[in-house]
Design a protein around this motif. Structure first.
Motif, short mmCIF file in Angstrom:
data_model
loop_
_atom_site.label_atom_id
_atom_site.label_comp_id
_atom_site.label_asym_id
_atom_site.label_seq_id
_atom_site.Cartn_x
_atom_site.Cartn_y
_atom_site.Cartn_z
N GLU A 172 -21.04 37.87 7.46
CA GLU A 172 -19.55 37.78 8.60
C GLU A 172 -19.51 38.33 9.76
O GLU A 172 -19.94 39.53 10.17
N GLN A 173 -19.14 37.89 10.65
CA GLN A 173 -18.95 38.51 12.09
C GLN A 173 -18.17 40.47 11.75
O GLN A 173 -17.43 40.41 10.97
N ASN A 174 -19.25 41.52 12.07
CA ASN A 174 -18.68 42.67 11.99
C ASN A 174 -17.40 43.29 13.01
O ASN A 174 -17.96 43.96 13.55
N LYS A 175 -16.06 42.64 13.12
CA LYS A 175 -15.18 42.51 13.27
C LYS A 175 -13.93 42.72 12.27
O LYS A 175 -14.10 42.51 10.85
N MET A 176 -13.76 43.81 12.26
CA MET A 176 -12.01 43.74 12.21
C MET A 176 -10.99 44.44 12.68
O MET A 176 -11.08 45.31 13.64
N VAL A 177 -9.26 44.56 12.26
CA VAL A 177 -8.30 44.34 12.81
C VAL A 177 -7.25 45.53 11.54
O VAL A 177 -7.38 44.50 10.21
#
Length: 495
Positions: free
Chosen positions: A140-145
């Motif tokens: 998945e897109q390697n982003k996190m919040v």
């Protein structure tokens, strides 16, 4: 017995009540209960209800402070041709948005997927020296919040970017380079967003490795950039890189040294072995040309001279000089023989000419003696002749009559007059001829002085004997000067 069963039931009820109060499932205390999940969903929905993504936090008030830190995953490549480098990193941004506060406790944290970033305001961060970048999306897109209870937000992503790095290649390949990461807000000026490095701004530099470079260190700085649209905050991360010379020693320097040394072999070959010495000289020259072409193909077409260019050019000069040395030996040897043969031929021709002239002079003397005796007798006969016509013929032969030609005069009385008239520009033409003649005479005189000052070489082997010493000593001195200058100076182009 019944009292004991009632006691067990009360303890189970009390345990479930405690778990419910903490938001955990009675069946699996490690998981949140369904009620808690409903509460989080409602909380997020309530936070986004009426949230305007277009407005930054604290809009209209003090500027928003956004913190940054980087984790270096890897240095992928550095290209001198395109003047850039590729790096994979983790970028984390930190700011506070009070509109997203959901609890008074800071330790309350909600870790959400990267899609949540599309529903809230995030900084318009970009890399000022970026050429191309892409966000990793496997699986998945390697982003996190990560959302904290007081509204603090941590926004992280993993991506690979190719950044411009303008290199100074004067000392190549003994150079040091300074490559930077330039982070800036695209639209928000310092009156809206202020960026800063956190306490530990960069992680992972010590573990990163490069095939051609060694990372000597790094440093961060913050500065303000004034552009046409306003003043912006810029964060810079600078990597100090030193090029590893091992590759170039085995691929360029050592082969060049061996080729130069190979060209010296011709000094020990007999000067009459023309084919061997010429073939060796041409082979070494072409090999140096091939090495130089290979080195230039991996570099940009820059106008200034690099350190490796100086070395290759000097090696080419030494190889070419070795070839010219044999040309000098060959010319001296065969030229001396040709001069000797020419001189001997000239002497023979001179002797033959003298003999011929002596023989001719002897014949002419004999013939002149006979003719002069006959003329004297004839002259006396004509003068003493009693016949008037013969005496008149004698006078007409040597004395001119009125209106006659001067050819009747004896040769000693003939007069030849040349009448010349001045021509325009004649004096300047003669002056130019005199200057040209004087210049040619001076050049011939100078050439004669130089020729006389040169030592006369009787044995051509002397040239080879001197070359066996002069060439190696000169090459050693050049290498000492070259390596002392570039290694001691350090090739630091980052100053």
């Amino acid at each position: 017995m019944k009292n004991f069963e009632w006691l067990i039931m009360l303890s189970v009820f009390f345990r479930e009540s405690v778990l419910y109060s903490e938001g955990l499932s009675p069946k699996n205390p490690m998981l949140p209960s369904a009620g808690t999940l409903d509460n989080v969903t409602k909380t997020i929905g309530r936070l986004l209800d009426g949230y305007d993504i277009r407005l930054r936090p604290n809009f209209g008030g003090d500027p928003l402070y956004v913190g940054f830190d980087l984790t270096i995953a890897s240095f992928d490549s550095i290209s001198e041709v395109s003047m850039d480098y590729t790096i994979t990193m983790y970028l984390n941004q930190y700011w506070k948005d009070e509109r997203l506060a959901f609890s008074s406790e800071e330790n309350k944290v909600l870790t959400l997927s990267g899609d949540f970033a599309e529903k809230i305001w995030v900084p318009d961060t970009f890399f000022a020296n970026d050429k191309k970048s892409f966000l990793h999306d496997v699986t998945e897109q390697n982003k996190m919040v990560r959302l904290h209870g007081d509204g603090a937000i941590t926004y992280g992503m993993r991506f690979t970017t190719t950044l411009a790095c303008m290199m100074d290649l004067h000392y190549y390949p003994l150079d040091r380079q300074n490559c930077t990461v330039e982070i800036e807000s695209y639209g928000y000026t310092v009156s809206d967003v202020v960026m800063y490095w956190r306490d530990e701004p960069v992680v992972g530099v010590e573990e990163a490795e490069l095939p051609q470079f060694t990372i000597m260190g790094w440093e961060t700085n913050e500065r303000k950039i004034k552009l046409a649209t306003g003043t912006y905050q810029r964060l810079s991360l600078s990597f100090k890189l030193q090029r590893n010379i091992g590759y170039f020693v085995f691929q360029t320097y050592l082969p060049s040294i061996l080729i130069v040394m190979l060209s010296w072999v011709s000094f020990w070959i007999n000067h009459e072995a023309t084919s061997a010495r010429v073939a060796l000289g041409i082979t070494t020259v072409l090999t140096m040309t091939t090495i130089s072409t290979g080195v230039r193909s991996s570099l940009p077409r820059i106008s200034y001279v690099k350190a490796i260019d100086i070395y290759l050019v000097m090696c080419f000069v030494f190889v070419f000089a070795a070839l010219l040395e044999y040309a000098a030996v060959n010319y001296t040897y065969w030229g001396a023989r040709a001069k000797k043969k020419k001189k001997e031929k000239k002497l023979r021709d001179k002797e033959e000419k003298e003999k011929l002239m002596n023989a001719k002079a002897a014949v002419e003397e004999n013939q002149d003696g006979v003719n002069s005796a006959e003329e004297i007798i004839e002259l006396q006969d004509l003068r003493m002749s009693p016949i008037p016509s013969l005496r008149n013929r004698h006078k007409a032969k040597y004395y001119k009559e009125p209106g006659g030609s001067d050819q009747s005069f004896p040769p000693s009385f003939r007069m030849h007059r040349n009448y010349s008239f001045p021509v325009r520009g004649g004096h300047s033409h003669h002056r130019k001829d005199r200057k040209r003649t004087r210049l040619l005479n001076q050049l011939k005189k100078g050439a004669g002085v130089i020729k006389s000052s040169l030592p006369k070489i009787k044995d051509v082997n002397v040239i080879d004997k001197y070359s066996r010493v002069v060439f190696p000593v000169s090459f050693i001195l050049f290498n000492v000067a070259y390596w002392c200058f570039y290694v001691m100076d350090g090739g630091d182009t980052t100053k």
